[in-house]
Design a protein around this motif. Structure first.
Motif, mmCIF file in Angstrom:
data_model
loop_
_atom_site.group_PDB
_atom_site.id
_atom_site.type_symbol
_atom_site.label_atom_id
_atom_site.label_comp_id
_atom_site.label_asym_id
_atom_site.label_seq_id
_atom_site.Cartn_x
_atom_site.Cartn_y
_atom_site.Cartn_z
ATOM 1 N N ARG A 66 38.361 32.905 35.903
ATOM 2 C CA ARG A 66 38.074 34.269 35.434
ATOM 3 C C ARG A 66 36.649 34.696 35.787
ATOM 4 O O ARG A 66 36.362 35.886 35.885
ATOM 5 C CB ARG A 66 38.287 34.354 33.924
ATOM 6 N N ARG A 126 35.115 33.988 38.628
ATOM 7 C CA ARG A 126 34.941 34.181 40.067
ATOM 8 C C ARG A 126 34.965 35.681 40.416
ATOM 9 O O ARG A 126 35.506 36.501 39.661
ATOM 10 C CB ARG A 126 36.049 33.469 40.841
ATOM 11 N N ALA A 133 35.922 39.270 41.523
ATOM 12 C CA ALA A 133 37.247 39.879 41.422
ATOM 13 C C ALA A 133 37.903 40.093 42.785
ATOM 14 O O ALA A 133 39.135 40.091 42.900
ATOM 15 C CB ALA A 133 37.150 41.209 40.680
ATOM 16 N N ASP A 134 37.091 40.310 43.837
ATOM 17 C CA ASP A 134 37.647 40.584 45.156
ATOM 18 C C ASP A 134 37.800 39.331 46.014
ATOM 19 O O ASP A 134 38.159 39.413 47.187
ATOM 20 C CB ASP A 134 36.780 41.602 45.899
ATOM 21 N N PRO A 143 42.425 34.653 45.936
ATOM 22 C CA PRO A 143 42.779 33.767 44.826
ATOM 23 C C PRO A 143 42.735 32.287 45.187
ATOM 24 O O PRO A 143 42.288 31.462 44.386
ATOM 25 C CB PRO A 143 44.195 34.217 44.459
ATOM 26 N N SER A 199 39.185 31.172 45.313
ATOM 27 C CA SER A 199 38.655 31.030 43.947
ATOM 28 C C SER A 199 39.092 29.711 43.334
ATOM 29 O O SER A 199 38.292 28.986 42.732
ATOM 30 C CB SER A 199 39.139 32.194 43.071
ATOM 31 N N GLU A 210 46.179 38.597 36.086
ATOM 32 C CA GLU A 210 45.188 39.632 35.803
ATOM 33 C C GLU A 210 44.352 39.963 37.035
ATOM 34 O O GLU A 210 44.043 41.129 37.302
ATOM 35 C CB GLU A 210 44.280 39.174 34.662
ATOM 36 N N ARG A 211 43.998 38.933 37.810
ATOM 37 C CA ARG A 211 43.192 39.148 39.011
ATOM 38 C C ARG A 211 43.941 39.961 40.068
ATOM 39 O O ARG A 211 43.337 40.716 40.824
ATOM 40 C CB ARG A 211 42.787 37.803 39.620
ATOM 41 N N THR A 212 45.262 39.775 40.130
ATOM 42 C CA THR A 212 46.059 40.414 41.180
ATOM 43 C C THR A 212 46.847 41.627 40.696
ATOM 44 O O THR A 212 47.597 42.225 41.472
ATOM 45 C CB THR A 212 47.034 39.386 41.789
#
Length: 211
Positions: free
Chosen positions: A91, A93, A95-96, A99, A102, A156-158
């Motif tokens: 969380r 790392r 945001a862009d 994945p 990260s 959540e990241r994607t």
């Protein structure tokens, strides 16, 4: 093969995490005492010959306390707080960031820190994963908790639902890679560089199996 990995110091990790209260510290001390007692007894007399009652006596707690912290004997070997540390690291790392990149960062740094602080413990635990079928089977079961934590963070990241098939497949692939790396490392008598193995496994996931 692998990029240079910066091992986080204890001070860096401590600054990044909220400090536990008195009750949490007491629980942590109890967990550590139980695990250390189990590791010592297993090293002396073998996994199968070591009972929960013996572990409880060595840790100076009751058998019911052992089961309260670890529902099965296999969990004493396997259960730790690294899943939540991985989730928190993921969380944190950018945001862009891709994945997989990260997760590569979080997993390799986490393994490096784990090895630096508890190498002998890691070696014994992974050896038991190879030698004891019950431990290996339980490892697969406990990965479901890790998968749930990482799946929510990845979703959540994607911008996806945590139950999205792509999220589930991706998370399962990464954790499967972690499982196989640990087993491969232990089966080869821990001679390889664990961090390089993990980095290589994630590169394989990213590029696929080529002819």
């Amino acid at each position: 093969m692998a990029a240079t990995i910066r091992t986080p110091s204890r001070d860096t990790v401590a600054e990044a995490q909220p400090q536990p209260g008195l009750r949490e510290r007491k629980k942590l001390r109890t967990r550590i005492a139980i695990r250390r007692a189990a590791c010592r007894l297993i090293s002396e007399q073998g996994y199968e010959a070591t009972t929960v009652e013996q572990i409880a006596e060595a840790a100076e707690v009751s058998p019911s306390t052992v089961f309260r912290y670890f529902p099965a004997k296999e969990d004493i070997v396997l259960t730790d707080d690294h899943a939540r540390a991985m989730e928190a690291g993921l969380r944190a790392r950018p945001a862009d960031e891709d994945p997989l990149d990260s997760l590569r960062h979080v997993m390799t740094e986490g393994l490096a820190a784990f090895l630096a602080e508890e190498r002998e413990d890691v070696i014994q635990r992974t050896r038991l994963m190879v030698e004891v079928p019950a431990v290996r089977a339980r490892m697969t079961e406990t990965m479901a908790t890790t998968s749930e934590l990482l799946g929510h963070a990845l979703a959540e990241r994607t911008g996806r639902d945590h139950d999205d098939l792509d999220v589930r497949v991706f998370t399962a692939a990464v954790l499967g890679a972690l499982r196989e790396v640990m087993l491969y490392w232990a089966a080869r008598d821990h001679q390889d560089d664990l961090i390089e193995l993990m980095d290589h496994a994630l590169t394989t996931i990213k590029g696929g199996l080529r002819l």
